[in-house]
Design a protein around this motif. Structure first.
Motif, mmCIF file in Angstrom:
data_model
loop_
_atom_site.group_PDB
_atom_site.id
_atom_site.type_symbol
_atom_site.label_atom_id
_atom_site.label_comp_id
_atom_site.label_asym_id
_atom_site.label_seq_id
_atom_site.Cartn_x
_atom_site.Cartn_y
_atom_site.Cartn_z
ATOM 1 N N ASP A 27 0.147 -2.446 -4.885
ATOM 2 C CA ASP A 27 -1.123 -3.134 -5.107
ATOM 3 C C ASP A 27 -2.263 -2.151 -4.896
ATOM 4 N N VAL A 28 -2.051 -1.226 -3.977
ATOM 5 C CA VAL A 28 -3.046 -0.197 -3.684
ATOM 6 C C VAL A 28 -2.319 1.136 -3.560
ATOM 7 N N ILE A 29 -2.902 2.174 -4.147
ATOM 8 C CA ILE A 29 -2.355 3.512 -3.966
ATOM 9 C C ILE A 29 -3.340 4.319 -3.124
ATOM 10 N N LEU A 30 -2.851 4.869 -2.031
ATOM 11 C CA LEU A 30 -3.661 5.826 -1.279
ATOM 12 C C LEU A 30 -3.189 7.209 -1.710
ATOM 13 N N ARG A 31 -4.029 7.884 -2.459
ATOM 14 C CA ARG A 31 -3.691 9.202 -2.994
ATOM 15 C C ARG A 31 -4.212 10.241 -2.011
ATOM 16 N N LEU A 32 -3.300 10.889 -1.301
ATOM 17 C CA LEU A 32 -3.717 11.874 -0.306
ATOM 18 C C LEU A 32 -3.843 13.268 -0.907
ATOM 19 N N VAL A 33 -4.898 13.960 -0.499
ATOM 20 C CA VAL A 33 -5.019 15.373 -0.855
ATOM 21 C C VAL A 33 -5.392 16.147 0.408
ATOM 22 N N ASP A 34 -5.130 17.428 0.365
ATOM 23 C CA ASP A 34 -5.359 18.289 1.525
ATOM 24 C C ASP A 34 -6.743 18.926 1.408
ATOM 25 N N ALA A 35 -7.578 18.713 2.423
ATOM 26 C CA ALA A 35 -8.941 19.243 2.366
ATOM 27 C C ALA A 35 -8.990 20.732 2.669
ATOM 28 N N VAL B 165 0.864 -1.180 0.000
ATOM 29 C CA VAL B 165 0.000 0.000 0.000
ATOM 30 C C VAL B 165 0.901 1.230 0.000
ATOM 31 N N VAL B 166 0.841 2.020 -1.067
ATOM 32 C CA VAL B 166 1.755 3.160 -1.176
ATOM 33 C C VAL B 166 0.993 4.467 -0.940
ATOM 34 N N LEU B 167 1.523 5.296 -0.038
ATOM 35 C CA LEU B 167 0.936 6.607 0.252
ATOM 36 C C LEU B 167 1.553 7.628 -0.702
ATOM 37 N N VAL B 168 0.699 8.271 -1.484
ATOM 38 C CA VAL B 168 1.189 9.174 -2.526
ATOM 39 C C VAL B 168 0.502 10.527 -2.418
ATOM 40 N N GLY B 169 1.257 11.594 -2.653
ATOM 41 C CA GLY B 169 0.637 12.916 -2.692
ATOM 42 C C GLY B 169 1.677 14.015 -2.694
ATOM 43 N N GLU B 170 1.204 15.227 -2.773
ATOM 44 C CA GLU B 170 2.092 16.380 -2.719
ATOM 45 C C GLU B 170 2.738 16.461 -1.328
ATOM 46 N N PRO B 171 3.782 17.244 -1.220
ATOM 47 C CA PRO B 171 4.388 17.438 0.103
ATOM 48 C C PRO B 171 3.363 18.015 1.080
ATOM 49 N N SER C 201 -1.276 18.854 -9.590
ATOM 50 C CA SER C 201 -1.958 17.746 -8.949
ATOM 51 C C SER C 201 -2.568 16.804 -9.984
ATOM 52 N N GLU C 202 -3.178 17.386 -11.014
ATOM 53 C CA GLU C 202 -3.753 16.552 -12.070
ATOM 54 C C GLU C 202 -2.694 15.777 -12.816
ATOM 55 N N SER C 203 -1.530 16.384 -12.967
ATOM 56 C CA SER C 203 -0.490 15.678 -13.718
ATOM 57 C C SER C 203 0.047 14.498 -12.890
ATOM 58 N N ILE C 204 -0.012 14.607 -11.578
ATOM 59 C CA ILE C 204 0.329 13.445 -10.749
ATOM 60 C C ILE C 204 -0.693 12.344 -10.992
ATOM 61 N N ASP C 205 -1.966 12.708 -10.907
ATOM 62 C CA ASP C 205 -3.021 11.713 -11.112
ATOM 63 C C ASP C 205 -2.894 11.027 -12.461
ATOM 64 N N ALA C 206 -2.559 11.811 -13.466
ATOM 65 C CA ALA C 206 -2.457 11.237 -14.807
ATOM 66 C C ALA C 206 -1.318 10.225 -14.894
ATOM 67 N N ARG C 207 -0.306 10.429 -14.081
ATOM 68 C CA ARG C 207 0.846 9.504 -14.156
ATOM 69 C C ARG C 207 0.674 8.240 -13.322
ATOM 70 N N LEU C 208 -0.333 8.211 -12.454
ATOM 71 C CA LEU C 208 -0.519 7.008 -11.629
ATOM 72 C C LEU C 208 -0.992 5.854 -12.518
ATOM 73 N N THR D 57 6.094 7.852 1.300
ATOM 74 C CA THR D 57 7.018 8.288 0.259
ATOM 75 C C THR D 57 7.250 9.794 0.321
ATOM 76 N N ALA D 58 8.253 10.216 -0.415
ATOM 77 C CA ALA D 58 8.528 11.643 -0.556
ATOM 78 C C ALA D 58 7.406 12.291 -1.348
ATOM 79 N N GLY D 59 6.947 13.458 -0.892
ATOM 80 C CA GLY D 59 5.883 14.175 -1.583
ATOM 81 C C GLY D 59 6.305 14.548 -3.001
ATOM 82 N N LEU D 60 5.327 14.485 -3.918
ATOM 83 C CA LEU D 60 5.634 14.712 -5.328
ATOM 84 C C LEU D 60 5.518 16.196 -5.673
#
Ligand code: FFO
Ligand code: GTP
Ligand code: MG
Length: 459
Positions: free
Chosen positions: A301-309, A223-229, A321-328, A275-278
């Motif tokens: 196997d699973v990506i947890l894509r974090l965003v700031d509310a 399970v990989v935690l992914v998102g901006e710094p 942010s969209e370009s990150i999503d597009a690359r997943l 992981t390091a923030g993208l």
């Protein structure tokens, strides 16, 4: 299979206990006949299967250690050969000295898994049981260990044998009729061939389902935690792990290297990777960290894509942010985790967005406060497809799943071939052969090499 005794005549030895210091350490020896070996080591021949306290002496008769000697004469031993156990003091140096003494007495170093391989070749264990020995040693949760020990005691193998027996019965009936072609159709009806085939298929499907659950129990999910710094990836890791594993600060770009922490939920190992923030960055170290993030994403196997509310979001733009999503990657399960709901005045919850195929899941949490974390756990279990009840799970390997799927495919082809009895019979034979691979009835030597070489030394 060749005569195993003719192929494994030499005496093997290895330290059977884990490296390092321990109260007791065991050197295990296996070979054709070890009475003389024992006598040279202890000055007398031990009684079979009786603990004997003795000095273990070197060639000059000086004690190397004193301990318990056990002799299991063939065939009543773990390997089916003569086995000696030198139970000495568990220090690395004294263990090495005992091992060296065994080599001096004519043994050679055992290869990884060689004791268990001999147990298999001598018919003490079938292949699925032998594999479960390693799985038991490697089990990372109690649930996995229980399942491994069930397989070791033969429960998985018995289920396979029952299906094979049903296949053999059906094959015998079919093959007895092959010489009378005019009776084929009538035969299939009289012998209730189709209902029998369905029963076999149902059993096989049940085994496959429980084996899939077991495969999950064995290796878990990445399970990989992914998102901006600064979106709270490390905070979420800490919440899931239940301790402060990762450094959390309000400085964007805190996490540089990927950090892996295995947790378990209902006995399933989940490898959570922070992981390091993208983001675009000129910092060399951070850039290398971000490259590592992408490498972890490839293995997810699973990506947890974090965003700031919160409105005061990150220093990345919506486009970034969209370009990150597009690359997943596409094929991987992805969940959006909306973090910092406490700052945005949102409630914890699970929202299923319609539209996208399969629906996209959004979880609203606060990693800092620990709200909504149970939703994350539940979602991970759902994705894992966990539905089995402990007792029935089969701790399968990829190899077993492959064989079960192949057998099922042949059963389904047989069902489609009911008009041509010969093809029907052939598919049954192939199904049986696939199942035989699991217990080792039909297994190539090079496969055995691969399986046993992954064992630890001394096992
Ligand atoms: N000291 C010690 N502990 C150990 C092992 C070992 O080799 N030595 N084992 C090693 O992995 C496991 C136990 N496995 C074993 C399996 C079979 C036999 C054995 O002697 N089998 C004979 C007799 C059976 C009986 O008396 O019922 C046989 O199969 O004929 C011994 C240990 C775990 N604990
Ligand atoms: N209010 C609030 N603050 C949070 C929450 N989660 C994280 N934070 C804060 O946000 C800041 C960044 O959190 P981290 O967990 O370090 O974020 P990260 O995504 O790992 O950041 P990088 O490692 O830099 O990529 C810290 O000051 C956290 O305390 C939350 O749910 N609510
Ligand atoms: Mg971090």
């Amino acid at each position: 299979m060749q005569n195993p005794a003719a192929r494994t005549p030499d005496v093997i030895a290895a330290i059977a206990t884990a490296p390092g210091r321990g109260g007791i350490g065991v050197v295990r020896v296996s070979g054709a006949s070890l009475s003389e070996f024992a006598a040279a080591l202890c000055g007398r021949v031990p009684q079979p299967r009786r603990a004997m306290f003795s000095a273990f002496v070197d060639a000059a008769g000086e004690a190397i250690d004193e301990g318990i000697l056990l002799h299991f004469p063939a065939p009543a031993s773990f390997t089916g050969e003569d086995v000696l156990e030198l139970q000495g003091h568990g220090g690395p140096v004294v263990m090495q000295m005992l091992l060296a003494r065994c080599l001096e007495l004519g043994a050679r170093l055992a290869e990884p898994g060689e004791f268990t391989r001999r147990a298999f070749l001598n018919g003490k264990l079938d292949l699925a049981q032998a594999e479960s020995v390693a799985d038991l040693i490697e089990a990372s949760t109690a649930a996995a260990a229980r399942s491994a020990v069930r397989s070791l005691s033969g429960r998985f193998s018995e289920e396979i044998h029952r299906i094979v027996d049903a296949l053999i019965d059906l094959r015998m009936l079919v093959e007895a009729t092959l010489d009378f072609p005019e009776e084929e159709i009538e035969f299939l009806e009289r012998a209730r061939a189709m209902p029998r085939l369905e029963e076999i298929r149902d059993k096989l499907e049940s085994v496959l389902d429980r084996a899939r659950q077991g495969a999950l129990l064995r290796s878990g999910l990445n399970v990989v935690l992914v998102g901006e710094p600064n979106v709270g990836k490390s905070s979420l890791l800490n919440q899931l792990a239940g301790e402060d594993r990762a450094i959390v600060t309000d400085i964007a770009g805190t996490t540089r290297d990927a950090l892996r922490e295995t947790i378990q939920i209902e006995g399933i190992p989940l490898h959570i990777i922070d992981t390091a923030g993208l983001r675009e960055t000129a910092d060399t170290v951070e850039r290398i960290g971000i490259e590592r993030t992408w490498r972890e994403i490839e293995r997810a196997d699973v990506i947890l894509r974090l965003v700031d509310a919160s409105a005061a979001a990150t220093d990345t733009t919506p486009e970034a942010s969209e370009s990150i999503d597009a690359r997943l990657p596409r094929g991987v399960e992805r969940i959006t985790v909306v973090n910092k709901i406490d700052l945005a005045g949102l409630a914890a919850g699970r929202i299923e967005e319609p539209g996208e195929p399969g629906g996209r899941i959004r979880l609203q949490v606060s990693a800092k406060r620990g709200t909504g974390i149970d939703l994350v756990r539940a979602e991970l279990l759902r994705i894992a497809g966990w539905h089995a009840h402990g007792e029935d799970v089969i701790l399968a390997r990829e190899r077993h799943l492959h064989a079960l799927r192949a057998a099922l495919a042949h059963i389904e082809s047989a069902a489609a071939q009911s008009a041509a009895l010969e093809l029907f019979a052939e598919e049954l034979r192939l199904a049986q052969e696939s199942l035989g691979e699991i217990t080792g009835e039909f297994t190539a030597d090079d496969l055995l090499g691969v399986i046993f070489s992954r064992f630890c030394i001394g096992k």
